[in-house]
Design an enzyme around this catalytic site. Structure first.
Site, mmCIF file in Angstrom:
data_model
loop_
_atom_site.group_PDB
_atom_site.id
_atom_site.type_symbol
_atom_site.label_atom_id
_atom_site.label_comp_id
_atom_site.label_asym_id
_atom_site.label_seq_id
_atom_site.Cartn_x
_atom_site.Cartn_y
_atom_site.Cartn_z
ATOM 1 N N LYS A 77 10.691 43.577 40.709
ATOM 2 C CA LYS A 77 10.029 43.440 39.417
ATOM 3 C C LYS A 77 8.528 43.638 39.656
ATOM 4 C CE LYS A 77 12.520 43.165 36.708
ATOM 5 N NZ LYS A 77 13.612 44.091 36.274
ATOM 6 N N ASP A 92 10.857 48.384 39.314
ATOM 7 C CA ASP A 92 11.028 48.332 37.857
ATOM 8 C C ASP A 92 9.795 47.692 37.228
ATOM 9 O OD1 ASP A 92 11.842 48.205 35.264
ATOM 10 O OD2 ASP A 92 13.675 47.051 35.636
ATOM 11 N N GLU A 143 11.196 52.699 37.757
ATOM 12 C CA GLU A 143 11.951 52.412 36.526
ATOM 13 C C GLU A 143 11.002 51.993 35.409
ATOM 14 O OE1 GLU A 143 15.642 50.372 36.958
ATOM 15 O OE2 GLU A 143 15.603 49.521 34.949
ATOM 16 N N ASP A 175 14.844 52.780 31.018
ATOM 17 C CA ASP A 175 15.629 51.624 30.590
ATOM 18 C C ASP A 175 15.291 51.238 29.146
ATOM 19 O OD1 ASP A 175 16.765 49.137 30.170
ATOM 20 O OD2 ASP A 175 16.129 48.266 32.063
ATOM 21 N N LYS A 185 22.288 48.961 29.072
ATOM 22 C CA LYS A 185 22.551 47.539 28.816
ATOM 23 C C LYS A 185 23.417 47.419 27.571
ATOM 24 C CE LYS A 185 18.497 45.442 30.968
ATOM 25 N NZ LYS A 185 17.767 46.534 31.654
#
Ligand code: MG
Length: 367
Positions: free
Chosen positions: A165, A193, A218, A241, A265
């Site tokens: 992250k 990401d 990402e 994403d 997702k």
């Protein structure tokens, strides 16, 4: 078969590690999840779950899920839960947008369809590819040294795919990526990401700063156009994403060659029905996928597993076992990670039984 009753529960899911931190100073200590159960006139029931990653990740929040479910549930009474196309049309006619609200209801209807047909959801979605599939582990935002250390901790648990992250200070993020990459072994996969956290020039700086690192980037920036500009400045593979929320966005990204992988997702796109449509489209287009959800417990993990396990392995970049991050189990029979991999239940439907003692009293019942 007719839907006669819809119930919803609120359940808190604390994290084993205390908190989960990502871009923009965001963090969650206890996930606020919502479980729904659909009951029918033939006694067959199905369950679903929706758990937004806090209120600041996507246009979705936990109390909004429950308010939306209470609004939507009466429109489903009397409908046949096994006819997913009709169910989704009814939901889209009754409520514009709010895909995350619809996700748990759609998931519960797939559970019922599986039970009625005697088939696991994965079989209804194309079949089980192989014995199991690989998972990634998210590494909560921390100092470069602490994040690098977690690569070894999670590898010891069997993971080989690590998602850092980042999306914070770009100078620190460059250090984070280099520190984590130094811990990699052959065969490992590293994703950085940013969760929309960089602006365009910062993202390009980070991409330049890690150009010698075997790393995927990402969702570097908030808007699609910014991500596309970053993509055109780097040869690191790109995952999109947050901006990929429907079929049209997949096609737009494909036309622009904006990404190599998408993160799919379930609740972001409105449920398993719509996620399967996007999954199948990506398989046909040659776009690999991380298949997961915004978060959740045993029920979301089971739903993810059915969609992921029915995806050709060469197109499945990774997936997630959210139920291993949280201290509370809300269903029996949910898939459990083995050596960094997951397999679906072979029982009909989602293959799980809600733990009513954990769920407690419902927050609403519509009948
Ligand atoms: Mg992501």
């Amino acid at each position: 078969m007719q839907i006669t009753e819809i119930l919803a529960w609120r359940v808190g899911l604390p994290l084993y590690e205390g908190s989960y931190k990502w871009s923009g100073g965001n963090s969650v200590d206890v996930f606020d999840s919502t479980v729904v159960e659909i009951r029918t006139n033939e006694g067959v029931t199905g369950v679903g779950e929706i758990c937004p990653l806090g209120p600041a990740y996507l246009p979705a929040y936990a109390a909004g899920a429950r308010a939306g479910l209470a609004e939507l549930a009466p429109h489903l009474l009397g409908l046949d839960p096994t006819q997913l196309g009709l169910i989704n049309q009814a939901m889209d006619r009754a409520m514009r947008g709010h895909p995350y609200v619809k996700s748990a209801l759609d998931m519960a209807c797939w559970d019922i369809l599986g039970k009625v047909t005697g088939q696991p959801v994965a079989v209804l979605m194309g079949g089980r590819f192989g014995e199991d599939f690989a998972l990634y582990r998210a590494i909560s935002q921390d100092t470069p040294e602490a994040m690098a250390r977690m690569v070894g901790v999670y590898r010891a648990q069997g993971y080989t795919k690590f998602q850092l992250k980042v999306g914070g200070n770009p100078d620190v993020d460059i250090l984070r990526i280099h520190a984590a990459a130094a811990e990699l072994q052959t065969g490992d996969v590293l994703v950085a990401d940013a969760n929309t956290g960089w602006n365009q020039h910062s993202a390009i700086r980070v991409a330049n700063g890690v150009k010698d690192v075997d790393v995927y980037l990402e969702q570097p920036c908030m808007r699609y156009e910014e991500c596309l500009a970053v993509r055109q400045h780097t040869d690191r593979p790109m995952v999109l994403d947050e901006v990929i929320d429907d079929v049209a966005m997949v096609l737009r990204g494909y036309k622009d060659q904006a990404m190599d992988v998408i993160n799919l997702k379930i609740s972001k796109v409105g449920g398993l029905t719509k996620a399967r449509q996007i999954r199948d489209l990506c398989v046909s287009l040659g776009i690999a996928m991380t298949i997961e959800d915004t978060w959740g417990g045993d029920i979301v993990t089971a739903a993810i597993a059915h969609l992921a396990h029915s995806t050709p392995p060469e197109m499945l970049f990774s997936s997630t076992d959210f139920n291993s991050y949280v201290t509370v189990s809300i269903a029996e029979g949910a898939p459990q990670r083995q050596h960094g991999r997951l397999a679906t239940s072979t029982a009909p439907g989602l293959g799980i039984q809600p733990r009513y003692d954990v769920l407690g009293a419902p927050v609403f019942v519509v009948r």
